[in-house]
Enzyme design. Sequence first.
Site, PDB file in Angstrom:
ATOM      1  N   ASP A   1      -7.755  15.432 -17.375  1.00  0.00           N
ATOM      2  CA  ASP A   1      -6.932  16.343 -18.163  1.00  0.00           C
ATOM      3  C   ASP A   1      -6.707  15.648 -19.494  1.00  0.00           C
ATOM      4  O   ASP A   1      -6.504  14.424 -19.544  1.00  0.00           O
ATOM      5  CB  ASP A   1      -5.611  16.658 -17.468  1.00  0.00           C
ATOM      6  CG  ASP A   1      -5.008  17.957 -18.006  1.00  0.00           C
ATOM      7  OD1 ASP A   1      -5.768  18.911 -18.242  1.00  0.00           O
ATOM      8  OD2 ASP A   1      -3.783  18.024 -18.219  1.00  0.00           O
TER       9      ASP A   1
ATOM     10  N   ARG B   1     -11.901  10.332 -24.030  1.00  0.00           N
ATOM     11  CA  ARG B   1     -12.596  10.631 -22.777  1.00  0.00           C
ATOM     12  C   ARG B   1     -13.591   9.514 -22.454  1.00  0.00           C
ATOM     13  O   ARG B   1     -13.697   9.072 -21.321  1.00  0.00           O
ATOM     14  CB  ARG B   1     -13.302  11.991 -22.867  1.00  0.00           C
ATOM     15  CG  ARG B   1     -13.829  12.473 -21.523  1.00  0.00           C
ATOM     16  CD  ARG B   1     -14.416  13.877 -21.579  1.00  0.00           C
ATOM     17  NE  ARG B   1     -13.357  14.864 -21.707  1.00  0.00           N
ATOM     18  CZ  ARG B   1     -13.124  15.600 -22.806  1.00  0.00           C
ATOM     19  NH1 ARG B   1     -13.890  15.459 -23.864  1.00  0.00           N
ATOM     20  NH2 ARG B   1     -12.151  16.471 -22.833  1.00  0.00           N
TER      21      ARG B   1
END
Length: 200
Positions: free
Chosen positions: A78, A187
């Site tokens: 997330d 990420r």
Amino acid sequence: MNHTTTDNSRMKLVFATHNPNKFKEIESLLPDHIELLSLTDIDCKEDIPETGDTIDENAMIKADYVKNHYGYDCFADDTGLEVNSLAGAPGVFSARYAGDEKNDEKNVEKLLSQLEKRDDRTARFRTVIALNLKGHENLFTGICEGTILKERKGNKGFGYDPIFLPNGFDKSFAEMDLREKTKISHRGIAFKALIEYLSQ
């Protein structure tokens, strides 16, 4: 993509996403002994509820959902964009900032209009990856600091990439190729930590 394999030594691991861009980004980084499956590959069509109050909670909810409903070891990520002058918003609501339809264009539009009269445009992307592996839960976090641009630049990437300028660079995320972005992105950092763990 055909994920069937006769090699029983490969570990099957689900990445809880339907997003082909994200899937491709991560699949290229994983060691060979891991066979990566997406939600589409395991025929999970439902929208996994993201009812957590934090990015960490939402990631764990998704990983646990796949483990509990489909039986696969799973990791889920997330990500939130946290803008300092907006007290950390959009944060946990980044994907649905402009509404539940999760429209990237509208989210970017809303953020740009919220920042129109603000001098402080500093922000960070935060990614949390939750891994549910053989019943053990782990969290991996990646952060990338930067600034929100006044207009979109570039057409690569997705989400807020066209308006996010990472610190120390003169290109937005949307102007970088995948390899360049993965090296420095939130990420990429979180996934490096995950991959190191999975490679042990």
